[in-house]
Design a protein around this motif. Structure first.
Motif, PDB file in Angstrom:
ATOM      1  N   ARG A  52       0.800  -1.091   0.070  1.00 28.43           N
ATOM      2  CA  ARG A  52       0.085  -0.047  -0.091  1.00 28.43           C
ATOM      3  C   ARG A  52       0.998   1.288   0.170  1.00 28.43           C
ATOM      4  O   ARG A  52       0.669   2.315  -0.710  1.00 28.43           O
ATOM      5  CB  ARG A  52      -0.906   0.243   1.193  1.00 28.43           C
ATOM      6  CG  ARG A  52      -2.016  -1.092   0.936  1.00 28.43           C
ATOM      7  CD  ARG A  52      -3.201  -0.640   2.370  1.00 28.43           C
ATOM      8  NE  ARG A  52      -4.052  -1.855   2.376  1.00 28.43           N
ATOM      9  CZ  ARG A  52      -5.174  -1.766   2.998  1.00 28.43           C
ATOM     10  NH1 ARG A  52      -5.404  -0.847   3.728  1.00 28.43           N
ATOM     11  NH2 ARG A  52      -5.950  -2.867   3.109  1.00 28.43           N
ATOM     12  N   ARG A  69       0.913   4.225  -2.559  1.00 34.14           N
ATOM     13  CA  ARG A  69       1.096   5.830  -1.895  1.00 34.14           C
ATOM     14  C   ARG A  69       2.056   6.674  -2.489  1.00 34.14           C
ATOM     15  O   ARG A  69       1.817   7.803  -2.814  1.00 34.14           O
ATOM     16  CB  ARG A  69       0.984   5.635  -0.603  1.00 34.14           C
ATOM     17  CG  ARG A  69      -0.415   5.207   0.097  1.00 34.14           C
ATOM     18  CD  ARG A  69      -0.283   5.156   1.700  1.00 34.14           C
ATOM     19  NE  ARG A  69      -1.864   4.763   2.373  1.00 34.14           N
ATOM     20  CZ  ARG A  69      -2.744   5.817   2.506  1.00 34.14           C
ATOM     21  NH1 ARG A  69      -2.566   7.162   2.170  1.00 34.14           N
ATOM     22  NH2 ARG A  69      -3.934   5.355   2.963  1.00 34.14           N
ATOM     23  N   GLU A  83      -3.420  -5.101  -2.622  1.00 31.71           N
ATOM     24  CA  GLU A  83      -3.004  -4.291  -1.858  1.00 31.71           C
ATOM     25  C   GLU A  83      -2.468  -2.684  -2.692  1.00 31.71           C
ATOM     26  O   GLU A  83      -2.514  -1.905  -1.906  1.00 31.71           O
ATOM     27  CB  GLU A  83      -1.724  -4.647  -1.148  1.00 31.71           C
ATOM     28  CG  GLU A  83      -2.294  -5.905   0.011  1.00 31.71           C
ATOM     29  CD  GLU A  83      -1.182  -6.558   0.800  1.00 31.71           C
ATOM     30  OE1 GLU A  83       0.130  -6.026   0.323  1.00 31.71           O
ATOM     31  OE2 GLU A  83      -1.389  -7.594   1.605  1.00 31.71           O
ATOM     32  N   LYS A 132      -5.517  -1.025  -3.316  1.00 31.46           N
ATOM     33  CA  LYS A 132      -5.984  -0.465  -2.372  1.00 31.46           C
ATOM     34  C   LYS A 132      -5.127   0.859  -2.068  1.00 31.46           C
ATOM     35  O   LYS A 132      -5.874   1.855  -1.928  1.00 31.46           O
ATOM     36  CB  LYS A 132      -6.191  -1.614  -1.239  1.00 31.46           C
ATOM     37  CG  LYS A 132      -6.908  -2.355  -1.300  1.00 31.46           C
ATOM     38  CD  LYS A 132      -7.106  -3.252  -0.151  1.00 31.46           C
ATOM     39  CE  LYS A 132      -7.963  -4.818  -0.027  1.00 31.46           C
ATOM     40  NZ  LYS A 132      -7.840  -5.569   1.229  1.00 31.46           N
ATOM     41  N   GLY A 133      -3.943   0.805  -1.974  1.00 30.93           N
ATOM     42  CA  GLY A 133      -3.163   1.867  -1.812  1.00 30.93           C
ATOM     43  C   GLY A 133      -3.313   3.107  -3.012  1.00 30.93           C
ATOM     44  O   GLY A 133      -3.407   4.222  -2.451  1.00 30.93           O
ATOM     45  N   ARG A 190      -6.212   3.475  -4.529  1.00 24.95           N
ATOM     46  CA  ARG A 190      -7.603   4.046  -3.968  1.00 24.95           C
ATOM     47  C   ARG A 190      -7.482   4.939  -2.815  1.00 24.95           C
ATOM     48  O   ARG A 190      -8.086   5.897  -2.880  1.00 24.95           O
ATOM     49  CB  ARG A 190      -8.602   2.958  -3.875  1.00 24.95           C
ATOM     50  CG  ARG A 190      -9.046   2.212  -5.023  1.00 24.95           C
ATOM     51  CD  ARG A 190      -9.845   1.068  -4.791  1.00 24.95           C
ATOM     52  NE  ARG A 190     -10.252   0.239  -5.791  1.00 24.95           N
ATOM     53  CZ  ARG A 190     -11.042   0.526  -6.806  1.00 24.95           C
ATOM     54  NH1 ARG A 190     -11.795   1.876  -6.686  1.00 24.95           N
ATOM     55  NH2 ARG A 190     -11.380  -0.208  -7.847  1.00 24.95           N
ATOM     56  N   GLU A 191      -6.775   4.649  -1.648  1.00 27.64           N
ATOM     57  CA  GLU A 191      -6.676   5.310  -0.602  1.00 27.64           C
ATOM     58  C   GLU A 191      -5.999   6.787  -0.762  1.00 27.64           C
ATOM     59  O   GLU A 191      -6.405   7.728  -0.294  1.00 27.64           O
ATOM     60  CB  GLU A 191      -5.891   4.475   0.553  1.00 27.64           C
ATOM     61  CG  GLU A 191      -6.950   3.326   0.955  1.00 27.64           C
ATOM     62  CD  GLU A 191      -5.783   2.354   1.639  1.00 27.64           C
ATOM     63  OE1 GLU A 191      -6.526   1.489   2.387  1.00 27.64           O
ATOM     64  OE2 GLU A 191      -4.478   2.637   1.939  1.00 27.64           O
ATOM     65  N   THR A 192      -5.125   6.704  -1.436  1.00 27.85           N
ATOM     66  CA  THR A 192      -4.382   7.994  -1.915  1.00 27.85           C
ATOM     67  C   THR A 192      -5.111   8.813  -2.851  1.00 27.85           C
ATOM     68  O   THR A 192      -4.994  10.038  -2.384  1.00 27.85           O
ATOM     69  CB  THR A 192      -2.937   7.803  -2.386  1.00 27.85           C
ATOM     70  OG1 THR A 192      -2.250   6.620  -2.008  1.00 27.85           O
ATOM     71  CG2 THR A 192      -1.930   8.936  -2.417  1.00 27.85           C
ATOM     72  N   GLN A 221      -8.134   9.121  -2.783  1.00 26.87           N
ATOM     73  CA  GLN A 221      -9.466   9.849  -1.960  1.00 26.87           C
ATOM     74  C   GLN A 221      -8.793  10.548  -0.734  1.00 26.87           C
ATOM     75  O   GLN A 221      -9.587  11.767  -0.389  1.00 26.87           O
ATOM     76  CB  GLN A 221     -10.054   8.257  -1.296  1.00 26.87           C
ATOM     77  CG  GLN A 221     -11.018   7.701  -2.405  1.00 26.87           C
ATOM     78  CD  GLN A 221     -11.394   6.164  -1.791  1.00 26.87           C
ATOM     79  OE1 GLN A 221     -10.957   5.945  -0.614  1.00 26.87           O
ATOM     80  NE2 GLN A 221     -12.225   5.681  -2.453  1.00 26.87           N
ATOM     81  N   ASP A 222      -7.685  10.438  -0.317  1.00 33.38           N
ATOM     82  CA  ASP A 222      -7.013  11.042   0.798  1.00 33.38           C
ATOM     83  C   ASP A 222      -6.688  12.632   0.359  1.00 33.38           C
ATOM     84  O   ASP A 222      -6.645  13.615   1.063  1.00 33.38           O
ATOM     85  CB  ASP A 222      -5.833  10.443   1.303  1.00 33.38           C
ATOM     86  CG  ASP A 222      -6.082   9.178   2.422  1.00 33.38           C
ATOM     87  OD1 ASP A 222      -7.382   9.108   2.690  1.00 33.38           O
ATOM     88  OD2 ASP A 222      -5.185   8.444   2.406  1.00 33.38           O
TER      89      ASP A 222
END
Length: 346
Positions: free
Chosen positions: A164, A168, A198, A201-202, A204-206, A208-209
């Motif tokens: 992740r 990122r 993973e 996922k990393g 997508r998270e970045t 959105q963050d």
């Protein structure tokens, strides 16, 4: 022709068979230099070759370990395997390297073959498709380590990357350079292969963050032969991505092939980052920004843990995950996106 025995060597060197045995096993603690020289000379003059099978039966060890890589074409696989070989060589162990091609049935056959050959332990880059076989080895306390991937509900010690964080680092670098439309292409996640899952996922998270929206059309996991088609679909959108993250080295190569065929310019037409610091990254034109894995450290750790379990039968497997840190290596394949226009980019 009569084969030369350890007794023949002992008689020729005027020492006992146990002394020759100690010499062959490199136990020199109480052995004088002249004695070693006589034994070495006798071995050469007689043409003696140790009986590996007999020694294995006596020591209950073949001094051999197996490695089953998921796909030997990955730069990661070859570098990790090299590090494992270096560590094993220091301990007098040999390797048998097998390539599973990400196929569970092929992996199963290799596991069974290696165990039939009585290798002392196995390092596996698991496909994830042989859970019962993995559990059987675990139940039998057979020395086994996973590399690159963990398998859900199978508590075998694993050596992995913080996947992740790897994505990122890459996605955040794109965003910091003013890119908003960012895509990711990985090889297939059909079998829920953990690094690929993973990394997505990393990603997508970045996104959105940073208060950006994840565009599903910018996210693709495909078999190698379909990656260029997937990139074509992305870049044909009304609002195509202006930056692409390659989920591994094989995906990166397909992206670069596409870029060359379509005569696109990196980073002017498409900014690119690849996970895995491929050997050509520093001399490709332009040089490629990558996220590097500490492959040699990961390989050495896998070998050290496995050999510890083999050599010290009382050593307890820690049944944990050793997670290594990725590193962003900034080069020239990322310029400045549309959001950077009109602001200081120095």
């Amino acid at each position: 022709m009569k084969s030369v025995t350890i007794g023949d060597v002992a008689s020729h060197a005027n020492v006992s068979k146990s002394t020759v045995s100690q010499y062959l096993n490199k136990r020199y603690d109480y052995m004088g230099e002249k004695t070693k020289e006589r034994i070495e000379k006798a071995i050469k003059e007689l043409g003696y070759h140790p009986n590996i099978v007999a020694r294995s039966l006596k020591q209950k060890s073949t001094k051999t370990i197996g490695i089953i890589v998921a796909n030997i074409l990955h730069n990661f696989s070859t570098e990790v395997s090299r590090a494992i070989e270096d560590a094993c060589n220091e301990q007098g162990f040999h390797l048998i390297v097998c390539n599973a091609d990400d196929e569970p049935e092929k992996e199963k056959n290799y596991i069974e073959m290696l165990r039939a050959k009585q290798v002392d332990g196995i390092i596996i880059f698991p496909t994830g498709g042989n859970k019962e076989l993995y559990r059987k080895m675990l139940d039998e306390k057979y020395p086994v380590i996973f590399v690159d991937r963990s398998v859900e509900d199978v508590p075998i010690t694993s050596i992995t990357l913080d996947n992740r964080k790897a994505t990122r680092l890459a996605v955040q670098h794109f965003i910091d350079r003013g890119y908003k439309r960012i895509g990711i292409i990985t090889t297939s996640i059909i079998r829920d292969i953990t690094p690929r899952v993973e990394r997505i996922k990393g990603y997508r998270e970045t996104i959105q963050d940073n208060s950006l929206q994840v565009e599903e059309a910018y996210v693709k996991s495909l078999e190698i032969e379909h990656i260029q088609d997937g990139l074509e679909e992305m870049l044909s959108l009304d609002e195509p991505p202006e930056a692409i993250l390659a989920g591994n080295d094989l995906a990166l190569i397909e992206i670069l092939k596409y870029v060359k065929e379509k005569r696109l310019e990196i980073p002017d037409d498409l900014a690119v980052i690849g996970i895995d610091d491929v050997s050509f990254a520093s001399f490709y034109t332009p040089t490629l920004t990558t996220v590097a894995q500490p492959t040699f450290e990961m390989g050495k750790k896998a070998a050290d843990i496995l050999l510890s379990n083999i050599l010290d039968k009382k050593a307890e497997g820690s049944l944990s995950e050793y997670c290594f840190e990725p590193k962003l290596i900034v080069r020239d394949s990322v310029g400045y996106g549309s959001d950077a226009k009109g602001r200081d980019t120095v």
